[in-house]
Motif scaffolding. Structure first.
Motif, PDB file in Angstrom:
ATOM      1  N   ILE A 195       0.866  -1.188   0.000  1.00 16.70           N
ATOM      2  CA  ILE A 195       0.000   0.000   0.000  1.00 16.70           C
ATOM      3  C   ILE A 195       0.896   1.229   0.000  1.00 16.70           C
ATOM      4  O   ILE A 195       1.757   1.387   0.870  1.00 16.70           O
ATOM      5  CB  ILE A 195      -0.932   0.030   1.230  1.00 16.70           C
ATOM      6  N   ASP A 196       0.673   2.115  -0.966  1.00 15.07           N
ATOM      7  CA  ASP A 196       1.515   3.297  -1.136  1.00 15.07           C
ATOM      8  C   ASP A 196       0.781   4.547  -0.670  1.00 15.07           C
ATOM      9  O   ASP A 196      -0.194   4.970  -1.299  1.00 15.07           O
ATOM     10  CB  ASP A 196       1.904   3.452  -2.611  1.00 15.07           C
ATOM     11  N   GLY A 197       1.247   5.127   0.430  1.00 15.71           N
ATOM     12  CA  GLY A 197       0.652   6.345   0.968  1.00 15.71           C
ATOM     13  C   GLY A 197       1.649   7.486   1.016  1.00 15.71           C
ATOM     14  O   GLY A 197       2.778   7.386   0.523  1.00 15.71           O
ATOM     15  N   ALA A 198       1.240   8.591   1.621  1.00 12.29           N
ATOM     16  CA  ALA A 198       2.095   9.768   1.750  1.00 12.29           C
ATOM     17  C   ALA A 198       1.453  10.738   2.730  1.00 12.29           C
ATOM     18  O   ALA A 198       0.213  10.801   2.829  1.00 12.29           O
ATOM     19  CB  ALA A 198       2.294  10.465   0.399  1.00 12.29           C
ATOM     20  N   ALA A 199       2.283  11.506   3.403  1.00 10.04           N
ATOM     21  CA  ALA A 199       1.755  12.522   4.312  1.00 10.04           C
ATOM     22  C   ALA A 199       0.839  13.484   3.568  1.00 10.04           C
ATOM     23  O   ALA A 199      -0.214  13.881   4.070  1.00 10.04           O
ATOM     24  CB  ALA A 199       2.908  13.278   4.981  1.00 10.04           C
ATOM     25  N   ARG A 200       1.239  13.841   2.355  1.00 11.58           N
ATOM     26  CA  ARG A 200       0.495  14.835   1.587  1.00 11.58           C
ATOM     27  C   ARG A 200      -0.910  14.364   1.221  1.00 11.58           C
ATOM     28  O   ARG A 200      -1.809  15.190   0.998  1.00 11.58           O
ATOM     29  CB  ARG A 200       1.268  15.175   0.303  1.00 11.58           C
ATOM     30  N   TYR A 201      -1.133  13.063   1.174  1.00  9.28           N
ATOM     31  CA  TYR A 201      -2.434  12.547   0.768  1.00  9.28           C
ATOM     32  C   TYR A 201      -3.516  12.789   1.819  1.00  9.28           C
ATOM     33  O   TYR A 201      -4.704  12.709   1.500  1.00  9.28           O
ATOM     34  CB  TYR A 201      -2.355  11.048   0.470  1.00  9.28           C
ATOM     35  N   GLY A 202      -3.106  13.035   3.057  1.00 10.16           N
ATOM     36  CA  GLY A 202      -4.074  13.349   4.102  1.00 10.16           C
ATOM     37  C   GLY A 202      -4.903  12.175   4.570  1.00 10.16           C
ATOM     38  O   GLY A 202      -5.952  12.371   5.192  1.00 10.16           O
ATOM     39  N   ASN A 203      -4.454  10.949   4.286  1.00  6.82           N
ATOM     40  CA  ASN A 203      -5.262   9.778   4.638  1.00  6.82           C
ATOM     41  C   ASN A 203      -4.447   8.669   5.307  1.00  6.82           C
ATOM     42  O   ASN A 203      -4.825   7.497   5.284  1.00  6.82           O
ATOM     43  CB  ASN A 203      -5.983   9.240   3.402  1.00  6.82           C
ATOM     44  N   GLU A 204      -3.342   9.052   5.936  1.00  8.07           N
ATOM     45  CA  GLU A 204      -2.493   8.053   6.579  1.00  8.07           C
ATOM     46  C   GLU A 204      -3.209   7.347   7.732  1.00  8.07           C
ATOM     47  O   GLU A 204      -2.969   6.157   7.974  1.00  8.07           O
ATOM     48  CB  GLU A 204      -1.201   8.693   7.087  1.00  8.07           C
ATOM     49  N   ALA A 205      -4.069   8.055   8.437  1.00  9.04           N
ATOM     50  CA  ALA A 205      -4.767   7.425   9.559  1.00  9.04           C
ATOM     51  C   ALA A 205      -5.620   6.250   9.083  1.00  9.04           C
ATOM     52  O   ALA A 205      -5.646   5.185   9.714  1.00  9.04           O
ATOM     53  CB  ALA A 205      -5.625   8.451  10.294  1.00  9.04           C
ATOM     54  N   GLY A 206      -6.322   6.432   7.967  1.00  5.94           N
ATOM     55  CA  GLY A 206      -7.140   5.357   7.426  1.00  5.94           C
ATOM     56  C   GLY A 206      -6.305   4.191   6.941  1.00  5.94           C
ATOM     57  O   GLY A 206      -6.697   3.026   7.097  1.00  5.94           O
ATOM     58  N   LEU A 207      -5.154   4.486   6.360  1.00  7.20           N
ATOM     59  CA  LEU A 207      -4.237   3.430   5.933  1.00  7.20           C
ATOM     60  C   LEU A 207      -3.802   2.594   7.128  1.00  7.20           C
ATOM     61  O   LEU A 207      -3.860   1.355   7.112  1.00  7.20           O
ATOM     62  CB  LEU A 207      -3.030   4.052   5.229  1.00  7.20           C
ATOM     63  N   GLY A 208      -3.366   3.263   8.176  1.00 10.59           N
ATOM     64  CA  GLY A 208      -2.924   2.541   9.365  1.00 10.59           C
ATOM     65  C   GLY A 208      -4.031   1.721   9.999  1.00 10.59           C
ATOM     66  O   GLY A 208      -3.808   0.583  10.432  1.00 10.59           O
TER      67      GLY A 208
END
Length: 274
Positions: free
Chosen positions: A44-57
């Protein structure tokens, strides 16, 4: 489904294909990533800028899968540069994710005008050496940026995530990465849909009885690229993943290569500051 993996230059292994979560709304991210993990995605590829790290975690924690089976990427944004700021940015990312470690952490853009990417890279090396992140890399770096990192620190990024799709095949950067031992990972791998109706893609899809997106994903895989298509739709996620089993002929690959127009859909890394 058998997941092909790539060996990074630090010896660690990464699934070749994953799910990108750029532009997935924060409130829908946990559901989308949860669907993807159940479908068989393990990157799963995320980023701080995407604003959705909490949901990823949250999706990773709730998946029921062993943490070591899921490869999680995040990226440091352009306003968190230099040693101290980069370390703070990493801390915030980890708080949002709620995970004990990160598999891969990238500098999101070089921002040459700041002239801080080498100092920032040194901070990522520290985080890796402390065991807080397993592997470190970059995104959107050009050859001179990569060479400078390597020359000044002795540490080669494991991966460079760049815009790459049939309309912008990045043959030169792929050759640079091959020479330096860096994995090429494609963002916007489907060209934002622009190539779905291109003659070669449409013809191959019709002949093989598959979706144009599957043809394009198979093209990335055939070139040995890591690919991270985005989708919120569970059925589309499954379709994309099924491209792992699609084999293109050499003639098919060459026909898609010929679609290259050298045109970016995103910013120029030499100029972009965010």
């Amino acid at each position: 489904m058998q997941q092909p993996v790539m060996t990074l230059n630090d010896g660690r292994r990464m699934p070749q294909m994953g799910l990108g979560i750029w532009q997935i709304p924060a409130g829908e991210t946990a559901l989308a990533v949860g669907h993807a993990l159940r479908a068989g995605y393990r990157l799963i590829d995320g980023a701080a800028r995407y604003g959705n790290e909490a949901g990823l975690g949250q999706a990773v924690r709730d998946s029921g899968l062993p943490r070591e089976e899921i490869f999680v990427t995040s990226k440091l944004w352009n306003d968190q540069r230099g040693r101290d700021a980069a370390r703070r940015g990493f801390d915030v990312t980890m708080e949002r994710l709620g995970l004990d470690y990160l598999n891969l952490y990238l500098i999101h853009w070089p921002v040459p005008a700041q002239d801080l990417y080498v100092e920032t890279w040194k901070a990522l090396i520290e985080l890796r050496d402390e065991g807080r992140v397993k592997s470190i890399g970059v995104a959107n770096f050009h050859e001179p940026h990569l060479i400078r990192l390597i020359d000044e620190t002795g540490v080669t990024p494991v991966l460079n995530q760049i815009e790459l799709h049939p309309g912008f095949t990045q043959a030169r950067m792929r050759a640079v990465h091959e020479r330096l031992g860096i994995v090429t990972q494609s963002w916007a791998p489907l060209g934002r849909g622009a190539d779905f109706t291109a003659g070669a893609v449409a013809e191959i899809a019709a002949r093989l009885g598959v979706e144009p997106a599957q043809v394009i994903i198979a093209w990335h895989l055939a070139h040995g690229l890591s690919v991270i298509p985005k989708s919120l739709n569970p059925e589309r996620q499954k379709q994309n993943l099924a491209a792992l089993e699609l084999r293109l002929s050499d003639a098919d690959i060459a026909a898609i290569d010929a679609l290259d127009r050298g045109i970016r859909t995103g910013p120029d890394p030499e100029e972009f500051s965010g």
